[in-house]
Design a protein around this motif. Structure first.
Motif, mmCIF file in Angstrom:
data_model
loop_
_atom_site.group_PDB
_atom_site.id
_atom_site.type_symbol
_atom_site.label_atom_id
_atom_site.label_comp_id
_atom_site.label_asym_id
_atom_site.label_seq_id
_atom_site.Cartn_x
_atom_site.Cartn_y
_atom_site.Cartn_z
ATOM 1 N N ARG A 233 -14.405 -15.026 -23.955
ATOM 2 C CA ARG A 233 -14.565 -13.693 -23.182
ATOM 3 C C ARG A 233 -13.631 -13.531 -22.212
ATOM 4 O O ARG A 233 -12.957 -12.592 -22.093
ATOM 5 N N ALA A 234 -13.349 -14.694 -21.527
ATOM 6 C CA ALA A 234 -12.188 -14.320 -20.440
ATOM 7 C C ALA A 234 -10.865 -14.099 -20.863
ATOM 8 O O ALA A 234 -10.113 -13.406 -20.283
ATOM 9 N N GLU A 235 -10.428 -14.816 -21.982
ATOM 10 C CA GLU A 235 -9.275 -14.600 -22.530
ATOM 11 C C GLU A 235 -9.092 -13.264 -23.013
ATOM 12 O O GLU A 235 -8.057 -12.641 -22.801
ATOM 13 N N ASP A 236 -10.177 -12.725 -23.613
ATOM 14 C CA ASP A 236 -10.153 -11.337 -24.302
ATOM 15 C C ASP A 236 -9.986 -10.293 -23.005
ATOM 16 O O ASP A 236 -9.313 -9.409 -22.999
ATOM 17 N N GLU A 237 -10.536 -10.469 -21.839
ATOM 18 C CA GLU A 237 -10.396 -9.630 -20.906
ATOM 19 C C GLU A 237 -9.212 -9.658 -20.131
ATOM 20 O O GLU A 237 -8.659 -8.644 -19.701
ATOM 21 N N ILE A 238 -8.456 -10.985 -20.138
ATOM 22 C CA ILE A 238 -7.277 -11.238 -19.427
ATOM 23 C C ILE A 238 -6.030 -10.442 -20.559
ATOM 24 O O ILE A 238 -5.226 -9.670 -20.069
ATOM 25 N N LYS A 239 -6.315 -10.476 -21.702
ATOM 26 C CA LYS A 239 -5.396 -9.728 -22.486
ATOM 27 C C LYS A 239 -5.599 -8.200 -22.542
ATOM 28 O O LYS A 239 -4.776 -7.598 -23.199
ATOM 29 N N THR B 280 1.151 -15.990 -19.495
ATOM 30 C CA THR B 280 2.126 -15.360 -20.976
ATOM 31 C C THR B 280 1.816 -13.858 -21.147
ATOM 32 O O THR B 280 2.706 -13.188 -21.548
ATOM 33 N N HIS B 281 0.573 -13.366 -20.798
ATOM 34 C CA HIS B 281 0.198 -11.919 -21.270
ATOM 35 C C HIS B 281 0.948 -11.098 -20.089
ATOM 36 O O HIS B 281 1.639 -10.101 -20.633
ATOM 37 N N ILE B 282 1.493 -11.482 -18.922
ATOM 38 C CA ILE B 282 2.286 -10.885 -18.080
ATOM 39 C C ILE B 282 3.789 -10.872 -18.884
ATOM 40 O O ILE B 282 4.692 -9.723 -18.591
ATOM 41 N N THR B 283 4.156 -12.282 -18.925
ATOM 42 C CA THR B 283 5.697 -12.372 -19.158
ATOM 43 C C THR B 283 6.055 -11.685 -20.520
ATOM 44 O O THR B 283 7.377 -11.829 -21.074
ATOM 45 N N THR B 284 5.172 -11.725 -21.450
ATOM 46 C CA THR B 284 5.521 -11.013 -22.813
ATOM 47 C C THR B 284 4.652 -9.826 -23.128
ATOM 48 O O THR B 284 5.667 -9.036 -23.358
ATOM 49 N N THR B 285 3.473 -9.617 -23.117
ATOM 50 C CA THR B 285 3.160 -8.365 -23.526
ATOM 51 C C THR B 285 3.397 -7.218 -22.290
ATOM 52 O O THR B 285 3.754 -6.274 -22.819
ATOM 53 N N LEU B 286 3.171 -7.614 -21.114
ATOM 54 C CA LEU B 286 3.373 -6.519 -20.110
ATOM 55 C C LEU B 286 5.007 -6.435 -19.759
ATOM 56 O O LEU B 286 5.348 -5.144 -19.662
ATOM 57 N N ALA B 287 5.759 -7.389 -20.149
ATOM 58 C CA ALA B 287 7.251 -7.233 -19.708
ATOM 59 C C ALA B 287 7.788 -6.909 -21.065
ATOM 60 O O ALA B 287 9.234 -6.258 -20.842
#
Length: 402
Positions: free
Chosen positions: A203-209, A258-265
């Motif tokens: 659940r935490a991983e889902d919220e982070i993404k 990884t979410h910041i450096t890939t998805t958000l970037a």
């Protein structure tokens, strides 16, 4: 209270391998001609299958009834035989604990159920003098006390209550809201409930993404939670530090980075690498005032807005978190582009610091300066580094007048 249906059903009872009435070729004592004849295997096997279906249906009904009973036992406290007194950290400021001025909370539980937690099972096995509280004796058999570690800042009363409920029934997972994920993760790790930790981690991983580039506060909250110390001298029931929470935080920190450096970037990488340029002006054509390059620059304009938000996100992070993102190998930037991004972020951070008049060690007294450097002539990756340069204050010069 109507309970939402759980995300997964009750485990099905194992089907029996054989039925006492199941047989295939048992022989009868005798036949009219004196020869032994086998009994009909068709009717025997058919009866065995029918009995197996009845047993499976009865087992399924029993499991469902047992699940409902356990689900209701946590709230009704009927036949409870254990008092668990929980002391929360002083920094917890939820309404439940603030109203009681951080007084201990008492849970009426059932020893046979809470023994599913290795930590609580250890407390139950201790002599009464070791695990009992200072409260007056009651009709309950077991008197337990548990102190939440000071580092468990997310373990609120509501989160810990939900974690205890998960010992009774998985149906309580339906009540795990996003604001309780961190607290349940800490509580389940403390109680050494591996299945609850696994679910809370997912659940935490889902919220982070789900975090967007403009949600700077959420990113900072996750970084603060994942980089904080998981154990503050607190040992498990067997004398060892529980590895559940540190390992989970390490994994989730990688997910966040990884979410910041890939998805958000991803939307701003063309601008950071020079493959796209910021729109400057448009050429007007026609009577209606339409522009020839407005359609082609709309995507770039959106990327420019996202770039500002992305830089604002990095600028708002703590230094260690910014260093983790900039130096991450997941950030698909060349060394020079990475250096320029880091330089821009540090410039904005210094400008913000000078505006708010903030300094770590005081202005004019030395302090620390954030600088970025890039190494040359090194084949391995990771040439760009952000470091803190310690500025030592100048010694006072005394002039002696004659």
């Amino acid at each position: 209270m109507k309970v939402p249906s759980p995300t997964f059903g009750s485990p099905a009872a194992p089907s029996p391998t054989s039925s006492p009435l199941s047989f295939s070729s048992e022989r009868s004592p005798s036949s009219p001609d004196g020869a032994e004849q086998p009994k009909s295997s068709i009717s025997a096997n058919g009866g065995g299958r029918r009995n197996t279906m009845i047993e499976e249906e009865a087992s399924s009904t029993f499991v469902a009834a047992q699940s409902d009973m356990l689900f209701q036992s946590y709230t009704s406290t009927e036949f409870a035989d254990t008092n668990l007194v929980v002391h929360y950290p002083a920094q917890c400021s939820t309404s439940a604990t603030t109203s009681r001025h951080h007084q201990p909370a008492t849970f009426q539980l059932h020893a046979i159920i809470i023994s599913l937690s290795p930590l609580l099972r250890h407390l139950l096995a201790l002599p009464p003098s070791s695990s009992s509280t200072t409260t007056p004796p009651s009709t309950h058999t077991h008197q337990l006390a548990l102190t939440i570690p000071p580092t468990s800042t997310s373990t609120t009363h509501h989160a810990f209550s939900l974690t205890l409920a998960l010992l009774y029934s998985p149906k309580y997972l339906a009540f795990l809201t996003p604001d309780l994920v961190k607290g349940v993760l800490e509580s389940a790790s403390l109680l050494e409930m591996e299945y609850a930790v696994t679910y809370a981690k997912q659940r935490a991983e889902d919220e982070i993404k789900k975090v967007q580039v403009r949600e700077v506060d959420k990113v900072k909250e996750w970084f603060a939670f994942l980089t904080s110390r998981a154990v503050d001298g607190k040992r498990g029931h067997d004398g060892r530090a529980s590895p559940l929470l540190p390992a989970t935080k390490t994994y989730l920190l990688t997910v966040l980075t990884t979410h910041i450096t890939t998805t958000l970037a991803a939307p701003v990488l063309p601008l950071l690498t020079g493959k796209a340029t910021l729109p400057t002006s448009t050429t007007t054509n026609g009577i209606d005032g339409s522009t020839s390059d407005s359609a082609s620059s709309s995507t770039t304009t959106n990327a420019a807005t996202t770039l500002k938000q992305f830089v604002a996100l990095l600028v708002g992070l703590d230094f260690d978190d910014l260093k983790t993102v900039i130096e991450s190998s997941e950030l698909s930037l060349a060394d020079l582009d990475r250096y320029n991004l880091a330089k821009k972020c540090l410039f904005e951070r210094r400008k913000r610091k000078s505006t708010t008049k903030l300094s770590r060690n005081g202005e004019g007294a030395g302090g620390e300066e954030e600088i970025v450097g890039m190494s040359f002539g090194i084949e391995e990756k990771g040439k760009v580094r952000i470091v803190l340069d310690v500025k030592r204050p100048r010694k006072s010069v005394w002039k002696v007048h004659e």
